[in-house]
Design a protein around this motif. Structure first.
Motif, short mmCIF file in Angstrom:
data_model
loop_
_atom_site.label_atom_id
_atom_site.label_comp_id
_atom_site.label_asym_id
_atom_site.label_seq_id
_atom_site.Cartn_x
_atom_site.Cartn_y
_atom_site.Cartn_z
N HIS A 66 9.21 0.11 -13.31
CA HIS A 66 8.31 -1.04 -13.18
C HIS A 66 8.22 -1.41 -11.70
N PHE A 67 7.31 -2.35 -11.40
CA PHE A 67 7.16 -2.86 -10.05
C PHE A 67 7.35 -4.37 -10.07
N TRP A 77 5.82 4.06 -16.92
CA TRP A 77 5.45 5.46 -17.09
C TRP A 77 4.97 5.66 -18.53
N PRO A 78 3.77 6.21 -18.74
CA PRO A 78 3.24 6.29 -20.10
C PRO A 78 4.03 7.27 -20.97
N CYS A 111 0.83 -1.20 0.00
CA CYS A 111 0.00 0.00 0.00
C CYS A 111 0.87 1.25 0.00
N VAL A 112 0.58 2.19 -0.90
CA VAL A 112 1.36 3.42 -1.02
C VAL A 112 0.41 4.58 -1.27
N THR A 113 0.91 5.80 -1.11
CA THR A 113 0.17 6.96 -1.56
C THR A 113 0.31 7.08 -3.07
N LEU A 114 -0.56 7.85 -3.68
CA LEU A 114 -0.50 8.03 -5.13
C LEU A 114 0.83 8.67 -5.53
N THR A 167 6.12 8.23 -8.13
CA THR A 167 7.57 8.45 -8.04
C THR A 167 8.34 7.16 -8.29
N GLN A 168 7.89 6.08 -7.68
CA GLN A 168 8.57 4.80 -7.87
C GLN A 168 8.41 4.29 -9.29
N LEU A 169 7.27 4.56 -9.90
CA LEU A 169 7.06 4.14 -11.28
C LEU A 169 8.01 4.90 -12.21
#
Length: 289
Positions: free
Chosen positions: A75-76, A260-261, A60-63, A68-70
């Motif tokens: 990728h995840f 990231w698009p 669970c993360v904030t948007l 930022t991680q994306l």
């Protein structure tokens, strides 16, 4: 030809952004479900089961953290989830502590018409009309014949004060200052379909809304999302105008963000009053980009 829906056996890796609207009392949800109002509500019982499901099956993360991680990682390696609430509805206050316990501080998407004009959005009138009727019935303030007359009105203006239904600017600032939400985003000024509007009208809805919200929330205004969950509610002009805001732009027609698009918007998944089983099925059905 036969069209088959493909469902993954497990929840896929990537950033899942789930979107909610109104959270209602468990006693009200059965009546609302049978009344034909738009399915933009979730019972507290189902919502709390959703949170428990997210805690057990996602990171669970904030948007803002998820984005930022994306951007940094590209990728995840696991399923990750962030949560949003659209339209600035007041019921988020009833579940804000549960969200904090689940480490899911939400982002709020707002329409300036609600905050500045203190009027109910057309998309909510039927829902709030039914909720007002339920409140009256609970208080035993109308007769059986009056109930029938009230039910026949579809929709009517909701009763009660404007801030019975929506967050006030002061409420949102309090949530920001106490670090209970992950900032706010624009959601068009009037929450209407953009597809058939002129470019000037779309500019007022998208950029005008953003400018008005910016006066109230400053740097905490970090996002923009199109209203409704269908691509036919917007046009290429809508994409162009939203892209000029300089913030991440979102849709709500489903999907998982795996990268990231290069162009286009981030994907969000609309969630209603699904049981945990139906929620699991919904999340396994999501497409990826």
């Amino acid at each position: 030809y036969k069209v088959r829906t493909l469902q993954c056996s497990t929840i896929q890796k990537g950033l899942h952004i789930v979107t909610y609207h109104e959270i209602v009392d468990d006693a009200d949800q059965a009546r609302l479900s049978s009344s034909g109002v738009p399915s933009i509500f979730t019972s507290q019982k189902n919502f709390f089961s959703h949170l428990e499901f997210y805690k057990n099956n996602f990171r669970c993360v904030t948007l803002s953290t998820g984005l930022t991680q994306l951007r940094e990682n590209g990728h995840f390696e696991e399923p990750v989830i962030a949560i949003c609430f659209d339209d600035g509805l007041r019921s988020v206050l009833d579940v804000i502590d549960k969200l904090a316990a689940a480490e899911l501080r939400p982002a709020l998407f707002l329409s300036a018409k609600v905050l500045n004009n203190r009027t109910v959005l057309n998309v909510h009138k039927e829902l709030f009309s039914q909720k007002s009727l339920l409140d009256l019935q609970k208080c035993r303030q109308i007769s059986n014949s009056a109930k029938k007359r009230e039910k026949a009105k579809s929709p009517r203006e909701p009763t009660g004060d404007w801030d019975k239904y929506y967050l006030r600017t002061a409420d949102i600032k309090m949530l920001i200052e106490t670090n209970q939400i992950d900032g706010v985003g624009g959601h068009t000024r009037d929450h209407i379909s953009l597809a058939d509007l002129s470019e000037d009208a779309q500019r007022e809805q998208i950029r005008g809304d953003f400018e008005e919200l910016g006066k109230a929330f400053g740097l905490n205004l970090k996002y923009f999302s199109f209203p409704f969950g269908k691509l036919d509610r917007m046009s290429w002009r809508s994409e162009f105008l939203a892209g000029g805001l300089g913030v991440p732009v979102f849709q709500c027609n489903g999907g998982i963000n795996k990268a990231w698009p290069r162009a286009g918007d981030f994907l969000r998944i609309g969630v209603g009053n699904e049981s945990e089983t139906k929620l699991t099925e919904l999340l396994k059905l999501q497409w990826t980009r």
